[in-house]
Scaffold this active site. Structure first.
Site, PDB file in Angstrom:
ATOM      1  N   ASP A 488      30.235  22.503 -43.143  1.00  0.00           N
ATOM      2  CA  ASP A 488      29.474  22.932 -41.964  1.00  0.00           C
ATOM      3  C   ASP A 488      29.781  22.128 -40.706  1.00  0.00           C
ATOM      4  OD1 ASP A 488      26.367  23.687 -43.764  1.00  0.00           O
ATOM      5  OD2 ASP A 488      28.274  24.746 -43.648  1.00  0.00           O
ATOM      6  N   ASP A 708      18.259  23.317 -51.208  1.00  0.00           N
ATOM      7  CA  ASP A 708      18.922  23.359 -49.905  1.00  0.00           C
ATOM      8  C   ASP A 708      18.095  22.677 -48.832  1.00  0.00           C
ATOM      9  OD1 ASP A 708      19.930  26.712 -50.661  1.00  0.00           O
ATOM     10  OD2 ASP A 708      21.134  24.892 -50.785  1.00  0.00           O
TER      11      ASP A 708
END
Length: 770
Positions: A488, A708
């Site tokens: 990311d 997450d």
């Protein structure tokens, strides 16, 4: 002699085998064509083969192109392709030859054309034309032919039909012989219709509690009028048997790095009537190997089942021999056990070569921390030995934090697992994940370092340098160490500069480019370390406005490293995400009533509908930009299976493009931009080397069951903040089309164990978990 030979061959050809019995099939062919110059061009053929007959163990798909100018280039995936004249043939790969009734496989290749590019009109599998009539008498297909039922408990199997019946069929399960303690608890009568015949329904068997020590057995008939029945055998797992006392030693072979230690554990098999002392003594072999601690262990009536540790040490020496020694584990009145210890020498022998694909021919490292958590969940032992990645998500993780193993401990364990492989190499995956201003567009996975607070220098000296120092130690030279570089990070510089100040700061000096280059410079210089840069996923970078800018950014970043484009072995997509590897029931070229699926709300004008097509297209573009031709791609399949009852069994028949896509897609998220603890997700394809041309592997980088992000605000010292995308009550934002988050409730901080999520992933696994 000729006549005899022909007769013998005829006999073999007439035998019924799994590969050629009752073959029936359907084939869907779509071609994405383009024109390179007037009258000629190229195309990508996407083919879905569905087995509508009996199960087969291998297949050979064949068809003819209508013109002689349509050519396989060659470049394909999912099959071994060849062409002779107009005839194209594809035979199964080692991993996809077995097709159950109703199962499908997606394959394809690239080609060229001139003049015109018409689709082929007829296909055959194993010599039988596709699209023929299914068997007239359906068979009952059960998920297992034998089940074990715990005494006092239950066990299940599923039943379905092999083909559609002409009318409703009732299938009953009854005990025909054996132990009467074994009974049908539920599902004794199941109804299958011409529309639900291929949907598996559950039968539950029960074993009554009794006082005997006999493990009874029984046979159950699963049959009905108008179908060919099946038989399932059941065995009672008795809980009254007496367990003989013995020493339980795990493992019995230990690798001890030179100058370091290795361990094994000891416990008793049954509760003793009084205290038991267990000793470990050295036997014949290399005297450099000794018992460091745990030479005498005491077990009582209360701790008898708790494993206790024996530590072995290997003295540092100057020879290059990997010595070994046996150790005897003994206790009065019990059969002794032998442990063989082997020294992992660090003084000699050349380091292994840097190979093209580190996953090829290798086994994967099993993380004991994750494995033990998975095994403790109901049914989790079925996947507890699957290889998952080790995440270095903060500086403290290098030494080990919150009870987790540190990097060196993982590598030492990998050395031990590698020794147990014999000559087979072992691949261990390490996620490098601690850039300053990390995950600049999210909050749940924010990191500990800030660019404005000397973050880049700290990243170099406190994080990358210590990791590189450990990885280059000679003790680990025989391991294939795959590093996943900063998930990311670079993709945020393509799409989120306008929205987030943290991303704009990460776009400058000491930001993501500098951090990724420094990681590449330090890690790629180590021969047995492999570097893969994160490249987001198709629902992030798949639009043309993002795709080529990403290619340019990846090239600009890597070209600035010391070794340039040779600094990377490949790229990885779908890290810790949920996008399906392949969508089996439509492609980007599908149309509905003349409307392209790109116009649907789900696809939203993206150029890709799944990760595999995106990964292969990205690889082609990166090579065209200047990366080496051997570039490999990885797909994280840890949570993109999307099985379970919500998974569609075929393409929709709707003529509305939105309804067609929503009813056909296997990815069941509310929106493709949703990323946090997604409800309904399942484990994806198990790690596999080289599943298609251009792909180095399917991998499990995100350990299934690790959250997450927290669904509510949880104070912490890890730099992780509350992100509303992890809140199941959140109505969404512009990044996910103002749709609900789709997140599970009661989630802990990112990286912490989330039992409810793991159980859901196991339940909805696709392919299903046995």
């Amino acid at each position: 002699m000729t006549a005899a030979s022909v007769a013998a061959l005829g006999l073999v050809a007439g035998q019924s085998t799994a590969a050629n019995a009752a073959v029936a099939c359907d084939v869907t062919y779509t071609a994405n064509s383009w024109t390179s110059s007037p009258g000629q061009g190229g195309f990508t053929a996407n083919i879905t083969l569905k087995n509508t007959g009996d199960p087969i163990s291998s297949w050979s798909l064949a068809f003819d192109y209508p013109t002689t100018t349509q050519k396989y280039t060659p470049s394909g995936w999912g099959a071994n392709w060849s062409q002779s004249g107009t005839r194209v043939t594809g035979t199964n790969m080692p991993y996809n030859g077995s097709l159950a009734t109703g199962a499908s496989v997606s394959v394809g290749f690239n080609g060229t054309w001139s003049g015109t590019n018409p689709d082929p009109t007829a296909f055959s599998v194993n010599g039988t034309s596709c699209g023929g009539t299914n068997p007239t008498t359906p068979s009952v297909v059960t998920s297992a032919s034998a089940v074990a039922v715990n005494e006092g408990g239950t066990a299940t199997f599923t039943a379905r039909l092999s083909s559609a019946p002409s009318s409703n069929v009732t299938v009953t399960t009854v005990r025909t012989s054996g132990d009467t303690d074994l009974t049908v608890s539920s599902g004794g009568s199941l109804t299958f219709t011409p529309s639900n015949w291929n949907t598996a329904q559950t039968v539950t068997l029960a074993a009554a509690q009794d006082s005997d020590t006999t493990a009874g057995t029984a046979s159950f008939s699963v049959s009905g009028t108008g179908v060919t029945g099946a038989t399932v055998s059941a065995t009672e797992v008795d809980d009254d048997a007496t367990v003989e006392q013995s020493l339980v030693v795990t493992p019995t072979s230990v690798t001890v790095p030179e100058g370091s230690t290795g361990t094994f554990t000891v416990r008793l098999a049954a509760q003793p009537s009084s205290g038991v002392t267990v000793t470990t003594t050295a036997g014949s072999g290399d005297s450099d190997l000794t018992v460091s601690s745990g030479a005498s262990l005491s077990f009582t009536t209360s701790n008898w089942n708790t494993p206790q540790t024996v530590t072995l040490a290997a003295a540092q020496d100057s020879d290059s021999a990997a010595g070994s020694r046996t150790f005897t584990v003994a206790s009065s009145g019990l059969t002794s056990r032998t442990v063989t210890a082997t020294e992992a020498d660090d003084d000699g022998g050349p380091a292994p070569a840097h190979v093209e694909n580190p996953y090829s021919g290798a086994t994967g490292y099993v993380n004991p921390n994750w494995s033990s958590r998975a095994a403790a969940e109901p049914g989790g032992s079925a996947v507890a030995n699957v290889s998952t990645a080790v995440w270095m998500d903060r500086t403290a993780a290098i030494a080990g934090a919150s009870g987790a193993m540190g990097l060196r401990e993982h590598l030492d364990e990998a050395v031990r697992q590698d020794a147990a492989n014999g000559s087979t190499p072992l691949t261990i995956q390490v996620v490098i994940y601690n850039l300053p201003n990390r995950d600049c567009s999210a909050l749940a996975s924010n990191g500990e370092l800030r660019i404005s607070e000397n973050g880049f220098n700290r990243y170099k000296t406190e994080y990358i340098d210590p990791i590189a120092a450990i990885l280059r130690e000679s003790t680990y030279a025989n391991l294939r160490i795959v590093t996943i570089i900063e998930p990311d990070s670079l993709p945020n510089l393509v799409t989120n500069l306008d929205r987030f100040a943290d991303c704009r700061e990460a776009n400058g000096t000491g930001g993501y480019r500098d951090g990724v280059r420094y990681a590449l410079n330090q890690l790629h210089a180590i021969t047995n370390v492999y570097t893969y840069i994160d490249a987001a996923h198709h629902a992030w970078l798949g639009w043309d406005s993002n795709f080529q800018p990403s290619v340019n950014l990846f090239y600009e970043t890597v070209a600035g490293a010391t070794a340039g484009v040779d600094s990377v072995d490949g790229f990885i997509v779908n890290t810790a995400n949920y996008s399906a590897s392949t969508e089996p029931y439509f492609t980007i070229n599908s149309t509905v009533n003349g409307t392209s699926v790109r116009q649907s709300k789900w696809v939203d004008w993206n150029y890709y509908v799944d990760e595999q097509s995106f990964a292969l297209a990205l690889r082609t573009a990166l090579i065209a930009k200047g990366f080496r031709s051997g570039l490999g791609m990885l797909i994280d399949t840890s949570r993109n299976g999307w099985g379970g009852s919500a998974r569609p069994s075929g393409p929709s028949t709707s003529t509305n493009v939105d309804q067609f896509v929503d009813q056909s897609r296997t990815d069941r998220r509310i929106h493709a931009g949703n990323w946090c603890n997604q409800s309904g997700a399942g484990l994806g394809a198990r790690p596999t080397a080289a599943p298609a041309s251009g792909l180095d592997a399917y991998v499990w980088i995100k350990p299934p069951g690790e959250s997450d992000g927290a669904s509510t605000d949880i104070p912490n010292d890890e730099g992780k903040r509350f992100d509303r995308m992890c809140d199941p009550t959140y109505p969404g934002n512009e990044l996910n089309g103002n749709n609900p988050s789709g997140a599970l409730a009661d989630a802990p901080l990112s990286g912490q164990w989330f039992s409810a999520q793991f159980r859901q992933l196991l339940q909805n696994a696709y392919p299903p978990i046995n």
